[in-house]
Enzyme design. Structure first.
Site, PDB file in Angstrom:
ATOM      1  N   GLY A  73      -1.570  46.442 -19.696  1.00 51.71           N
ATOM      2  CA  GLY A  73      -1.044  46.613 -18.353  1.00 51.71           C
ATOM      3  C   GLY A  73      -0.195  45.416 -17.990  1.00 51.71           C
ATOM      4  O   GLY A  73      -0.433  44.739 -16.992  1.00 51.71           O
ATOM      5  N   LEU A  97       1.846  51.520 -19.209  1.00 56.84           N
ATOM      6  CA  LEU A  97       1.885  52.979 -19.116  1.00 56.84           C
ATOM      7  C   LEU A  97       3.112  53.494 -18.372  1.00 56.84           C
ATOM      8  O   LEU A  97       3.622  54.572 -18.662  1.00 56.84           O
ATOM      9  CB  LEU A  97       0.604  53.478 -18.439  1.00 56.84           C
ATOM     10  N   SER A 130      -3.382  52.350 -23.033  1.00 55.53           N
ATOM     11  CA  SER A 130      -4.319  51.459 -23.714  1.00 55.53           C
ATOM     12  C   SER A 130      -5.755  51.956 -23.657  1.00 55.53           C
ATOM     13  O   SER A 130      -6.584  51.566 -24.484  1.00 55.53           O
ATOM     14  CB  SER A 130      -4.241  50.057 -23.105  1.00 55.53           C
ATOM     15  N   LEU A 149      -4.953  41.480 -16.615  1.00 56.23           N
ATOM     16  CA  LEU A 149      -4.733  40.732 -15.387  1.00 56.23           C
ATOM     17  C   LEU A 149      -4.434  41.658 -14.216  1.00 56.23           C
ATOM     18  O   LEU A 149      -3.538  42.503 -14.291  1.00 56.23           O
ATOM     19  CB  LEU A 149      -3.578  39.743 -15.571  1.00 56.23           C
ATOM     20  N   ASP A 152      -6.178  47.708 -11.670  1.00 57.02           N
ATOM     21  CA  ASP A 152      -6.552  48.489 -10.491  1.00 57.02           C
ATOM     22  C   ASP A 152      -8.077  48.584 -10.431  1.00 57.02           C
ATOM     23  O   ASP A 152      -8.714  49.059 -11.371  1.00 57.02           O
ATOM     24  CB  ASP A 152      -5.944  49.894 -10.590  1.00 57.02           C
ATOM     25  N   GLU A 196       2.127  39.385 -10.012  1.00 54.93           N
ATOM     26  CA  GLU A 196       1.031  39.696  -9.091  1.00 54.93           C
ATOM     27  C   GLU A 196       0.280  38.420  -8.710  1.00 54.93           C
ATOM     28  O   GLU A 196      -0.067  38.208  -7.542  1.00 54.93           O
ATOM     29  CB  GLU A 196       0.068  40.706  -9.716  1.00 54.93           C
TER      30      GLU A 196
END
Length: 222
Positions: A73, A97, A130, A149, A152, A196
């Site tokens: 991710g 994704l 993944s 990291l 969600d 993020e």
């Protein structure tokens, strides 16, 4: 005429792709059926597509050199870019994704390679799920590091099955990780290298790290 003058998706000041042309939903449903090519086994991963300077042909020139870092991710690739120069001899890959985000990271890496000859040849990205296909990309004990990291959290109980960190997936992650984990300079990047993480820092928020170590099982026969 330069590429930046004819391609509005490229920033004139940095030469890098502009995120606003690659916007996507913050998260994708990992349980939905997405259509993208998946290698049938780790030996079928074409390294020449990801690291063309190091592997000029589809047949690996050095079969002992394999991917060691995986950023699951990876988002817009901030951590990967930082790790690429910190570990220039280590092959690493981001797994994402979302198609638009994956395309952004690809363009970012290509732009950095052009602007910095000889650098960023050890980093790549692939669009994949993944939660389903980790064993298709990595052999047992192949990875020295995996990064998850800001995944969600999926607070609603009905969505817990969508969590990328879950008891059902830990066995798969342990399978592809090396047994031993040593102290290294990567940890300090976990909160600051990703977009993020930078946003959390700007907003005065907190981050909580969890580094997992795979250990060899003790001999229960003695």
């Amino acid at each position: 005429m330069s590429e930046t003058e004819v391609n509005p998706t490229i920033s004139k000041s940095t030469g890098l792709p502009r995120k606003r042309f690659y916007r996507a939903r913050a998260h994708s449903n990992p349980l939905s059926d997405s259509h993208f090519p998946v290698p049938i086994s780790p030996s079928h991963v074409d390294y020449s597509l990801h690291y063309p300077q190091l592997f000029p042909s589809s047949g690996q020139a050095d079969s002992s050199k394999k991917i060691q870092f995986a950023d699951v991710g990876c988002g817009f690739g901030g951590l990967l870019i930082s790790l690429s120069t910190l570990f220039p001899e280590t092959l690493m890959i981001g797994m994402e994704l979302r198609d638009k985000v994956t395309e952004y990271v690809k363009e970012r890496i290509l732009s950095l390679r052009v602007a910095n000859p000889g650098k960023y040849q050890n980093v790549s990205v692939v669009r994949t799920n993944s939660m389903k296909y980790i064993p298709n990309y990595f052999e047992k004990g192949q990875l020295s590091k995996m990064f998850f990291l800001f995944p969600d959290p999926h607070f609603k109980e009905k969505n817990h099955r969508r969590r990328v960190i879950s008891p059902f997936l830990l066995d798969e992650y342990a399978y592809v990780l090396e047994v031993e984990l040593e102290a290294d300079p990567v940890v300090k990047l976990l909160c600051s290298a990703t977009e993020e993480g930078q946003k959390v820092a700007r907003n005065g928020g907190q981050t909580f790290q969890a580094v997992f170590r795979r250990i060899a099982p003790s001999d229960q026969t003695s």
